[in-house]
Design a protein around this motif. Structure first.
Motif, PDB file in Angstrom:
ATOM      1  N   THR A 109       0.843  -1.196   0.000  1.00 47.77           N
ATOM      2  CA  THR A 109       0.000   0.000   0.000  1.00 47.77           C
ATOM      3  C   THR A 109       0.877   1.244   0.000  1.00 47.77           C
ATOM      4  O   THR A 109       0.634   2.202  -0.751  1.00 47.77           O
ATOM      5  CB  THR A 109      -0.920   0.005   1.242  1.00 47.77           C
ATOM      6  N   GLY A 110       1.934   1.221   0.820  1.00 46.02           N
ATOM      7  CA  GLY A 110       2.853   2.347   0.888  1.00 46.02           C
ATOM      8  C   GLY A 110       3.552   2.601  -0.439  1.00 46.02           C
ATOM      9  O   GLY A 110       3.710   3.751  -0.860  1.00 46.02           O
ATOM     10  N   ALA A 124       4.612   5.716  -5.259  1.00 46.35           N
ATOM     11  CA  ALA A 124       4.789   5.737  -6.714  1.00 46.35           C
ATOM     12  C   ALA A 124       3.872   6.782  -7.356  1.00 46.35           C
ATOM     13  O   ALA A 124       4.215   7.388  -8.373  1.00 46.35           O
ATOM     14  CB  ALA A 124       4.508   4.355  -7.292  1.00 46.35           C
ATOM     15  N   LEU A 125       2.701   6.979  -6.755  1.00 46.36           N
ATOM     16  CA  LEU A 125       1.747   7.914  -7.346  1.00 46.36           C
ATOM     17  C   LEU A 125       1.997   9.363  -6.916  1.00 46.36           C
ATOM     18  O   LEU A 125       1.626  10.301  -7.611  1.00 46.36           O
ATOM     19  CB  LEU A 125       0.317   7.506  -6.956  1.00 46.36           C
ATOM     20  N   ALA A 126       2.682   9.530  -5.774  1.00 45.02           N
ATOM     21  CA  ALA A 126       2.842  10.875  -5.199  1.00 45.02           C
ATOM     22  C   ALA A 126       3.368  11.915  -6.196  1.00 45.02           C
ATOM     23  O   ALA A 126       2.802  13.001  -6.300  1.00 45.02           O
ATOM     24  CB  ALA A 126       3.711  10.800  -3.947  1.00 45.02           C
ATOM     25  N   PRO A 127       4.448  11.607  -6.945  1.00 46.26           N
ATOM     26  CA  PRO A 127       4.956  12.644  -7.848  1.00 46.26           C
ATOM     27  C   PRO A 127       4.093  12.837  -9.098  1.00 46.26           C
ATOM     28  O   PRO A 127       4.393  13.720  -9.907  1.00 46.26           O
ATOM     29  CB  PRO A 127       6.355  12.131  -8.227  1.00 46.26           C
ATOM     30  N   THR A 128       3.062  12.039  -9.300  1.00 46.16           N
ATOM     31  CA  THR A 128       2.220  12.188 -10.487  1.00 46.16           C
ATOM     32  C   THR A 128       0.926  12.902 -10.087  1.00 46.16           C
ATOM     33  O   THR A 128       0.687  13.157  -8.911  1.00 46.16           O
ATOM     34  CB  THR A 128       1.831  10.824 -11.092  1.00 46.16           C
ATOM     35  N   ARG A 129       0.084  13.168 -11.091  1.00 41.07           N
ATOM     36  CA  ARG A 129      -1.209  13.764 -10.756  1.00 41.07           C
ATOM     37  C   ARG A 129      -2.303  12.709 -10.687  1.00 41.07           C
ATOM     38  O   ARG A 129      -3.469  13.010 -10.529  1.00 41.07           O
ATOM     39  CB  ARG A 129      -1.553  14.853 -11.779  1.00 41.07           C
ATOM     40  N   ILE A 132       4.814  -2.171  -9.789  1.00 39.45           N
ATOM     41  CA  ILE A 132       3.996  -1.033  -9.363  1.00 39.45           C
ATOM     42  C   ILE A 132       4.414   0.224 -10.128  1.00 39.45           C
ATOM     43  O   ILE A 132       3.573   0.943 -10.671  1.00 39.45           O
ATOM     44  CB  ILE A 132       4.101  -0.828  -7.834  1.00 39.45           C
ATOM     45  N   HIS A 133       5.732   0.434 -10.230  1.00 39.73           N
ATOM     46  CA  HIS A 133       6.189   1.623 -10.956  1.00 39.73           C
ATOM     47  C   HIS A 133       5.866   1.542 -12.444  1.00 39.73           C
ATOM     48  O   HIS A 133       5.498   2.535 -13.060  1.00 39.73           O
ATOM     49  CB  HIS A 133       7.681   1.850 -10.714  1.00 39.73           C
ATOM     50  N   SER A 193       2.357   3.377 -16.910  1.00 43.12           N
ATOM     51  CA  SER A 193       1.431   3.090 -18.014  1.00 43.12           C
ATOM     52  C   SER A 193       0.245   4.062 -18.035  1.00 43.12           C
ATOM     53  O   SER A 193      -0.547   4.074 -18.973  1.00 43.12           O
ATOM     54  CB  SER A 193       0.912   1.656 -17.919  1.00 43.12           C
ATOM     55  N   LEU A 194       0.108   4.859 -16.992  1.00 46.74           N
ATOM     56  CA  LEU A 194      -1.017   5.788 -16.939  1.00 46.74           C
ATOM     57  C   LEU A 194      -0.769   7.045 -17.782  1.00 46.74           C
ATOM     58  O   LEU A 194      -1.704   7.812 -18.029  1.00 46.74           O
ATOM     59  CB  LEU A 194      -1.276   6.225 -15.495  1.00 46.74           C
ATOM     60  N   ALA A 195       0.485   7.230 -18.213  1.00 46.62           N
ATOM     61  CA  ALA A 195       0.839   8.451 -18.942  1.00 46.62           C
ATOM     62  C   ALA A 195      -0.161   8.756 -20.047  1.00 46.62           C
ATOM     63  O   ALA A 195      -0.552   7.862 -20.806  1.00 46.62           O
ATOM     64  CB  ALA A 195       2.239   8.307 -19.532  1.00 46.62           C
TER      65      ALA A 195
END
Ligand SMILES: Nc1ncnc2c1ncn2[C@@H]1O[C@H](COP(=O)(O)OP(=O)(O)O)[C@@H](O)[C@H]1O
Ligand SMILES: [Mg+2]
Length: 452
Positions: free
Chosen positions: A122-123, A128-133, A153-154, A159-161
């Motif tokens: 979970t952490g 991994a998501l923190a620096p993204t929107r 996970i990364h 892949s969300l880009a």
């Protein structure tokens, strides 16, 4: 020169860690994938040597991956790599699955990357998501469903880009993880599409209770093992491995499907003919791929009619026996640490190695249906929409014919086609004739008694 081996499962972040080390030294990685090297022993060695030199000249830290998968007739890739590495003057790193010994002489460094707990995962999702929107509705749910490492996970987050960051990314990530898992399983297993429901099952109440307990064990795993700390005090595997034994047609395969459906998991039937290989070491590797993928989440593995794989170890008479026993030993060891869900079925429990039986967390004998259950099976296999000519007396069929559910299903289908062909509704005599045909097909003259 520095020799470093990083071991861990696919996606555990091995390469990311190495890249971080290399960065500290002001260098980048040059990955050497052994799958791209020539496939015969001599040329393989020279190819590896060349690749190492090239990386060195380019100022990269060479990373060898996939060595454990290289096997030639006479010797394995690790052995050859050992010789090549000794002779190479610069630093070398290897990436491998757990428990593979690195191709280096004494004095090297080994780092074993552990698999993360659900809470740790979970952490990692959050970081991994923190620096993204992008954002998730349910980090914990994703961490619970997929037991993947930081590497995966990364990659999933990457892949969300290009997607809309307004919407939650849960579904996208879910399908990314599902796809990468399916890709890993595709060579050795097939997804079972049509799954029975709980209400399709016709089984005695005590068996139904056992099945509910089995489902409960999966549902409450996290609570019991992680939150309640039982995982620390119990040296048992946290996986769930069930053995279903019983005569043909008693519903073993059917129940595996119903369990998957009840838990919202995908059922993958392992294709034993594709897993079991005559090549040394190949069967283990295939099994490792399957077990790893199953552990990563959302899957039940079905080893249907698993006798050939889990059969008793033989006395060693030929070298073939020795390899067969090696496979059994691998399986035993893997089952000990298995954290996924697997169901094995067998028509004759006697052929399964007792050492396996002891390691299975759940064993269930499917009884041959008694008379009442048989009547129920007849009833259950004829849908309401089916037009009936007069009353169908299932009790009579149940009393006269000792058939398991599988044969009852076949007879019902057959009877329906007989009626359709005559352009009438279904009569008792169609059912009787269908049974007679089933018996005849099996080469039995008598229409009474058992089919087995
Ligand atoms: N206990 C049962 N309840 C309902 N249907 C059954 C049962 N046992 C067998 N059947 C019917 O027989 C078919 C074949 O059963 P299956 O699960 O393949 O048996 P097994 O795997 O034990 O050989 C099932 O698809 C189902 O239609
Ligand atoms: Mg079956």
């Amino acid at each position: 020169p520095a020799r470093i081996a990083i071991r861990g499962r696919a996606g555990s972040g091995r390469r990311t860690l190495l890249a971080a080390f290399a960065r500290i030294a002001g260098r980048a990685l040059g990955v050497i994938d052994t799958a791209q090297l020539p496939r015969d022993a001599d040329r393989f060695g020279r190819g590896l040597q060349l690749a190492l030199r090239r990386a060195q000249l380019a100022g990269l830290v060479p990373v060898i991956r996939g060595l454990d998968e290289v096997v030639f007739d006479e010797r394995d890739g690790g052995e050859i790599a050992r010789e090549v590495c000794v002779a190479h003057p610069g630093p070398i790193a290897v990436i491998s699955p757990p428990d593979v010994s690195p191709p280096f002489p004494v004095g090297h460094v080994v780092i074993d990357l552990p698999t993360l707990s659900e809470t740790e995962r979970t952490g990692v999702w959050q970081r991994a998501l923190a620096p993204t929107r992008f954002w998730l509705r349910d980090h914990a749910g994703l961490a619970a469903r997929y037991r993947v490492g930081p590497g995966v996970i990364h990659r999933a987050v990457a892949s969300l880009a290009g997607l809309d960051p307004q919407l939650p990314a849960d579904d996208r990530i879910d399908s990314f993880l599902r796809q990468s898992r399916d890709l890993r399983l595709a060579d050795h297993a097939r997804r079972v599409d049509r799954l029975a429901t709980w209400s399709d099952l016709v089984l005695p109440p005590d068996i139904m209770d056992s099945l509910r307990e089995l489902v409960g064990r999966v549902r409450h795993r996290r609570t019991v093992f992680e939150q309640w700390g039982m995982g620390r005090t119990m040296a048992t595997s946290r996986g769930l491995t069930a053995l279903f034994q019983g005569q043909p047609g008693t519903g073993k395969t059917l129940v595996a499907g119903a369990i998957a459906r009840e838990l919202g998991l995908d059922l993958y039937q392992v294709d034993l003919s594709k897993v079991m290989s005559k090549w040394i070491g190949e069967t283990e590797r295939n099994l490792a791929t399957i077990f790893d993928a199953a552990e990563d989440g959302q899957v039940i593995l079905l080893f249907d009619e698993a006798d050939s794989l889990f059969a008793k170890r033989t006395e060693v008479r030929s070298s073939n026996d020795r390899y067969a026993n090696l496979e059994v030993n691998y399986l035993l060891q893997r089952l000990d640490s298995f954290e996924g869900i697997a169901i094995l079925t067998t028509n004759s429990g006697g052929s399964i190695d007792p050492a396996f039986k002891r390691r299975l967390s759940f064993r269930l004998s499917f009884p041959f249906p008694d008379e009442d259950t048989r009547a129920e099976l007849w009833r259950a296999h004829l849908p309401r929409e089916l037009p009936r000519g007069g009353e169908l007396v299932f009790d009579v069929l149940a009393r006269k014919y000792q058939l398991s559910g599988g044969y009852i299903r076949n007879a019902c289908l057959r009877a329906a086609f007989l009626a359709a062909q005559e352009e009438t509704s279904l009569h008792q005599h169609h059912l009787e004739r269908a049974v007679a045909l089933e018996f005849a097909e099996l080469g039995k003259l008598s229409t009474a008694g058992t089919i087995d």
